[in-house]
Design an enzyme around this catalytic site. Structure first.
Site, PDB file in Angstrom:
ATOM      1  N   HIS A 122       3.511  -0.532   4.612  1.00 35.64           N
ATOM      2  CA  HIS A 122       2.893   0.546   3.853  1.00 35.64           C
ATOM      3  C   HIS A 122       1.635   1.031   4.570  1.00 35.64           C
ATOM      4  O   HIS A 122       1.162   0.397   5.516  1.00 35.64           O
ATOM      5  CB  HIS A 122       2.520   0.061   2.450  1.00 35.64           C
ATOM      6  CG  HIS A 122       1.540  -1.071   2.463  1.00 35.64           C
ATOM      7  ND1 HIS A 122       1.909  -2.380   2.276  1.00 35.64           N
ATOM      8  CD2 HIS A 122       0.194  -1.100   2.671  1.00 35.64           C
ATOM      9  CE1 HIS A 122       0.843  -3.162   2.349  1.00 35.64           C
ATOM     10  NE2 HIS A 122      -0.215  -2.401   2.594  1.00 35.64           N
ATOM     11  N   SER A 208      -9.158   3.628   9.046  1.00 33.39           N
ATOM     12  CA  SER A 208      -8.138   3.708  10.092  1.00 33.39           C
ATOM     13  C   SER A 208      -6.793   3.493   9.407  1.00 33.39           C
ATOM     14  O   SER A 208      -6.374   2.359   9.182  1.00 33.39           O
ATOM     15  CB  SER A 208      -8.375   2.637  11.163  1.00 33.39           C
ATOM     16  OG  SER A 208      -7.308   2.604  12.085  1.00 33.39           O
ATOM     17  N   HIS A 210      -3.009   2.955   8.787  1.00 30.42           N
ATOM     18  CA  HIS A 210      -2.068   2.264   9.662  1.00 30.42           C
ATOM     19  C   HIS A 210      -0.998   1.544   8.852  1.00 30.42           C
ATOM     20  O   HIS A 210      -1.148   1.331   7.646  1.00 30.42           O
ATOM     21  CB  HIS A 210      -2.810   1.237  10.531  1.00 30.42           C
ATOM     22  CG  HIS A 210      -3.441   0.146   9.727  1.00 30.42           C
ATOM     23  ND1 HIS A 210      -4.640   0.300   9.070  1.00 30.42           N
ATOM     24  CD2 HIS A 210      -3.024  -1.117   9.448  1.00 30.42           C
ATOM     25  CE1 HIS A 210      -4.937  -0.816   8.422  1.00 30.42           C
ATOM     26  NE2 HIS A 210      -3.973  -1.690   8.636  1.00 30.42           N
TER      27      HIS A 210
END
Length: 267
Positions: A122, A208, A210
């Site tokens: 996810h 960030s 990811h």
């Protein structure tokens, strides 16, 4: 060498979701009585054990047994009625993606043998926060209202990056989002608004985004940065059809609270 980016991942649950850096706080204006007013205790007849056993408490969160999730230890203690809650965009791994993981993990394990694959995949839109059981449905409704106007979108996650949680007790190999960042920021902005309504911790200032692929206990960032990171990126870049494989449709936002899941489709 710069330190690995921080990522909030909780220590419980099969998907290692975002870490709660602050314990659940009472919602303002609740849980107090006015000065000068003495609460009047009311007597209740005891309920027989035979009856209680028929109706297990719905507020009890999932069992907290570190042996069942790789020896990970909670950052915040489990308390009755407190549910670890996490908001994210799910990614359904297809066969080609599993093939890519089969190429990446053995190479990474040459540097850190204790690495294991994530159980699910996810992109996080929140840290993990502690939500009281009776707040779950109101919180989810606020989220649904805020997600209602968002369009589905494509994003690409193809940059290998190393992450650690804030306590440096776990390390993750992830694929950082390289396109679609603006849409994720818009989603996080609305998730943060919902968090603030319930006096919960908001997401990181400069996230960030990811997809985490693998993890291990401890801070292994030094072993994974440099040569290992370069080799992993080469595997991704050279993998057949990686450009299409790592272009992902975000078509729903999901909220996991304890063992309950709530999906919010994007338009």
């Amino acid at each position: 060498m710069s330190s690995a980016p921080l990522v909030g991942y909780s220590s419980s649950g099969s998907e290692d979701e975002a870490e709660a850096v602050a314990a659940g706080r009472s919602k303002p204006g609740t849980g107090f009585h006015r000065c000068g007013q003495n609460p009047v205790p009311s007597e209740k007849l005891p309920v027989p054990d035979s009856v209680l056993s028929m109706f297990p408490s719905t507020e009890e969160g999932p069992e907290d047994d570190s042996a069942k999730h790789g020896g990970r230890i909670r950052t915040f203690p489990h308390e009755r009625g407190n549910w670890a809650t996490h908001i994210y965009i799910p990614y359904e791994a297809k066969e080609d993606f599993r093939d890519l993981l089969d190429a990446l993990l053995p190479r990474a394990q040459m540097f850190v043998p204790r690495l294991v694959l994530m159980e699910e995949f996810h992109v996080s839109l929140s840290q993990s926060v502690v939500l009281r059981h009776h707040w779950i449905l109101p919180f989810v409704q606020v989220l649904k209202d805020r997600m209602a106007s968002f369009q589905r979108f494509f994003f690409t996650a193809n940059r290998v990056k190393i992450y650690t949680n804030q306590e440096k007790t776990r390390t993750f190999i992830g694929l950082e989002v390289s396109s679609g960042h603006a849409q994720f920021l818009d989603l996080v902005s609305e998730v943060d608004r919902a968090m603030k309504e319930f006096d919960l911790t908001t997401f990181y200032q400069d996230p960030s985004f990811h997809i985490s692929l693998a993890w291990c206990v401890g801070d292994a960032s030094l072993q994974l940065e440099g040569q290992c990171l370069q080799e992993l990126q080469e595997i991704v870049d050279e993998f057949e059809d990686s450009e299409m494989l790592l272009r992902v449709l975000a078509n729903q936002v999901r909220c996991k609270s304890g063992n309950k899941f709530f999906s919010m489709p994007l338009k």
